[in-house]
Design a protein around this motif. Structure first.
Motif, short mmCIF file in Angstrom:
data_model
loop_
_atom_site.label_atom_id
_atom_site.label_comp_id
_atom_site.label_asym_id
_atom_site.label_seq_id
_atom_site.Cartn_x
_atom_site.Cartn_y
_atom_site.Cartn_z
N GLU A 54 49.99 48.74 39.13
CA GLU A 54 49.76 47.85 40.27
C GLU A 54 49.17 46.52 39.81
OE1 GLU A 54 47.30 49.85 43.08
OE2 GLU A 54 48.52 51.67 43.08
N ILE A 55 48.22 46.57 38.90
CA ILE A 55 47.62 45.34 38.40
C ILE A 55 48.65 44.50 37.66
CG2 ILE A 55 45.85 44.38 36.87
CD1 ILE A 55 44.26 46.98 37.34
N LEU A 56 49.43 45.14 36.81
CA LEU A 56 50.46 44.40 36.07
C LEU A 56 51.49 43.78 37.01
CD1 LEU A 56 51.16 46.65 32.95
CD2 LEU A 56 50.16 44.37 32.98
N ALA A 57 51.84 44.49 38.08
CA ALA A 57 52.82 43.94 39.03
C ALA A 57 52.29 42.66 39.66
CB ALA A 57 53.15 44.97 40.11
N ARG A 58 51.01 42.63 40.01
CA ARG A 58 50.43 41.41 40.57
C ARG A 58 50.42 40.29 39.55
NH1 ARG A 58 46.56 45.22 42.87
NH2 ARG A 58 45.01 44.67 41.29
N TRP A 59 50.01 40.60 38.34
CA TRP A 59 49.97 39.56 37.31
C TRP A 59 51.36 39.02 37.00
CZ3 TRP A 59 46.14 42.22 33.36
CH2 TRP A 59 44.84 42.10 33.86
N ARG A 60 52.33 39.91 36.94
CA ARG A 60 53.68 39.44 36.64
C ARG A 60 54.23 38.57 37.77
NH1 ARG A 60 55.18 45.39 34.23
NH2 ARG A 60 54.48 44.98 32.07
N ALA A 61 53.85 38.89 38.99
CA ALA A 61 54.26 38.06 40.12
C ALA A 61 53.67 36.66 39.98
CB ALA A 61 53.82 38.68 41.45
N MET A 62 52.42 36.57 39.52
CA MET A 62 51.81 35.26 39.32
C MET A 62 52.49 34.50 38.18
SD MET A 62 49.49 34.79 41.61
CE MET A 62 50.73 35.60 42.64
N SER A 63 52.82 35.22 37.11
CA SER A 63 53.51 34.57 35.99
C SER A 63 54.88 34.04 36.41
CB SER A 63 53.67 35.56 34.83
OG SER A 63 52.41 35.96 34.32
N ALA A 64 55.59 34.84 37.22
CA ALA A 64 56.92 34.42 37.68
C ALA A 64 56.83 33.25 38.64
CB ALA A 64 57.63 35.59 38.35
N LEU A 65 55.74 33.15 39.39
CA LEU A 65 55.60 32.07 40.37
C LEU A 65 55.55 30.71 39.70
CD1 LEU A 65 55.32 31.64 43.41
CD2 LEU A 65 52.85 31.84 43.14
N GLN A 66 54.86 30.63 38.55
CA GLN A 66 54.78 29.38 37.78
C GLN A 66 54.38 28.20 38.65
OE1 GLN A 66 55.44 28.59 34.27
NE2 GLN A 66 54.97 30.78 34.19
N HIS A 67 53.38 28.40 39.47
CA HIS A 67 52.93 27.30 40.34
C HIS A 67 52.04 26.35 39.55
CE1 HIS A 67 50.96 25.17 43.65
NE2 HIS A 67 52.02 25.52 44.37
N PRO A 68 52.21 25.04 39.71
CA PRO A 68 51.45 24.08 38.90
C PRO A 68 49.96 24.07 39.19
CG PRO A 68 52.73 22.95 40.60
CD PRO A 68 53.20 24.36 40.59
#
Length: 444
Positions: A54-68
């Motif tokens: 679950e933690i990794l899924a959240r982090w990967r979502a943030m990495s994929a978002l690539q928001h400036p």
């Protein structure tokens, strides 16, 4: 291991040597590590006996978002060290955080506008993608080169319905408090502020405004970048839509000078964590109670005419999480805490095992505050909590009859009750990464 310091000198995933423990935070810890180029950065480790995916899924979502305007997680992964499962996140190098700057000086109006615009864009992106932050505070607002970014490793999924809406509004309130602190180095509004910040702070803190109104206020008072000598134009950044809180695009304007990090701050490696949790205060509590009463009355009026009433979210609107703040610290408020102080205690066998499924097939929710590899340490922590906070009803729980031993609070409860109780626990001093977990069908 009982001490995070024993991890110093280890190498994570064959690539990230842990050169120095910067800070432990419950069951997680922050270390300095080279980022592959020799430049030091921060890596976060979390013990993950049950919720690593679950933690990794959240982090990967943030990495994929690539928001400036969200701190980039350069690398995430999962490893086992001394039979302990860990998840890790390597963060991009930051130059400092707003909390450190505010210890030395206030921000100018121009700097505050840049912070306001950047953090607003980050919150909008999180809300639009189904997340809430819960740890919006100065220590989690980062300076990364010329950019202002919000910490991104402490987010969580937004619950549905009224509970999710309340948490998003809490993010807005915390955002308004950050702007107030930036301008005054205080958390209470005691006098006028320059436009548009007085209205943004006042109406953001009392819940009258959401992201849309704040964005419109920033945009309506923005000075065109061309009027600032030597400033290059900055492209407009839309603030993403967030469901219940409709948002409008906000234009980022170039400012001169940019937010500068004092040399005494920029020379340090900064852990994106802040222990301090802000309180609601009498006025905030009054507003929160009023809003909750309105929600309850509306719910009763609508659902009393139907055959299938649903529960109203009980999560209290509080400043952070995390628990925060968490954080974490900051708190946020996301993963369970670990007490890593070794101490002798007589072992006890009073360990609660998780029940299986009940007749309806639903699971049992518990609030987890600490995790231990040794039962006697867990029992010692239970005794300590019971003495200082007996209303939290601490107990030892093991899902599988052996290590890890979890210190739970409040006993078994429903999902809504568990999330509400975790908020109560954090407000009473439990770790900001205290969390709720459904142990469905586990136990011996």
């Amino acid at each position: 291991m009982d001490l995070w310091t024993e991890y110093e000198g280890r190498t994570i995933d064959g690539a990230y040597p842990l050169t120095k423990l910067i800070r432990p935070e419950g069951r997680s810890a922050f270390f300095s590590t080279p980022n592959g180029t020799g430049q030091p950065t921060v890596i976060r480790l979390i013990e993950s006996h049950f919720d690593g995916d679950e933690i990794l899924a959240r982090w990967r979502a943030m990495s994929a978002l690539q928001h400036p305007n969200l701190v980039n997680l350069k690398k995430t992964g999962q490893v086992v060290v001394d039979e302990t499962p860990l998840v890790y996140a390597v963060m991009e190098t930051v130059d400092g955080n707003l909390g450190e700057i505010l210890k030395e000086r206030r921000l100018t109006e121009e700097e505050t506008r840049e912070v306001a615009t950047s953090v607003l864009a980050a919150i909008g992106a999180l809300h639009a993608n189904g997340f809430v932050h819960e740890h919006i505070e100065p220590g989690n607002v980062m300076a990364v080169g010329d950019a202002i970014k919000l910490r991104s490793d402490c987010i969580r999924e937004a619950p549905e319905g009224e509970e999710g809406y309340a948490l998003k509004q809490r993010d807005v309130r915390d955002y308004a408090v950050v702007l107030l602190e930036a301008l005054t180095q205080r958390k209470t509004l005691e006098g006028p502020l320059p436009a548009p910040f007085y209205e943004i702070v006042r109406k953001g803190m009392n819940g009258d405004w959401g992201l849309a109104q704040i964005g419109a206020a920033l945009q309506s008072t923005a000075v065109p970048a061309a009027s600032v000598p030597g400033a290059a134009p900055v492209a407009a950044q839309p603030v993403a839509r967030s469901g219940a809180v409709a948002d409008a695009p906000v234009e980022r304007r170039a400012v001169t000078p940019a937010l500068t990090v004092p040399p005494s701050v920029s020379r340090r490696i900064h852990v994106p964590v802040d222990d301090e949790q802000s309180g609601l205060g009498p006025r905030g509590i009054a507003y929160g109670v009023g809003i909750l009463l309105l929600v309850l009355l509306g719910w009763y009026f609508v659902h009393s005419r139907t055959a299938s009433p649903k529960g109203v979210a009980q999560e209290a609107v509080a400043a952070a999480p995390t628990a925060a703040p968490e954080i974490p610290k900051s708190s946020a408020a996301i993963e369970s805490g670990v007490n890593r102080k070794s101490s002798a205690a007589a072992p006890t066998k009073n360990v609660a095992a998780a029940p299986g499924l009940n007749a309806s097939g639903s699971g049992r929710w518990r609030v987890i505050a600490f995790t231990y590899d040794r039962e006697e340490l867990a029992q010692q922590k239970v005794a300590s909590i019971a003495q200082s906070n007996p209303d939290l009803k601490p107990s030892v729980f093991t899902p599988n009859g052996h290590s890890p031993f979890l210190v739970t609070l409040g006993g078994q409860m429903s999902r809504q009750e568990a999330f509400a109780f975790s908020g109560k626990a954090k407000r009473e001093g439990m770790p900001r990464d205290t969390y709720a977990q459904n142990y469905r069908g586990t136990g011996n």
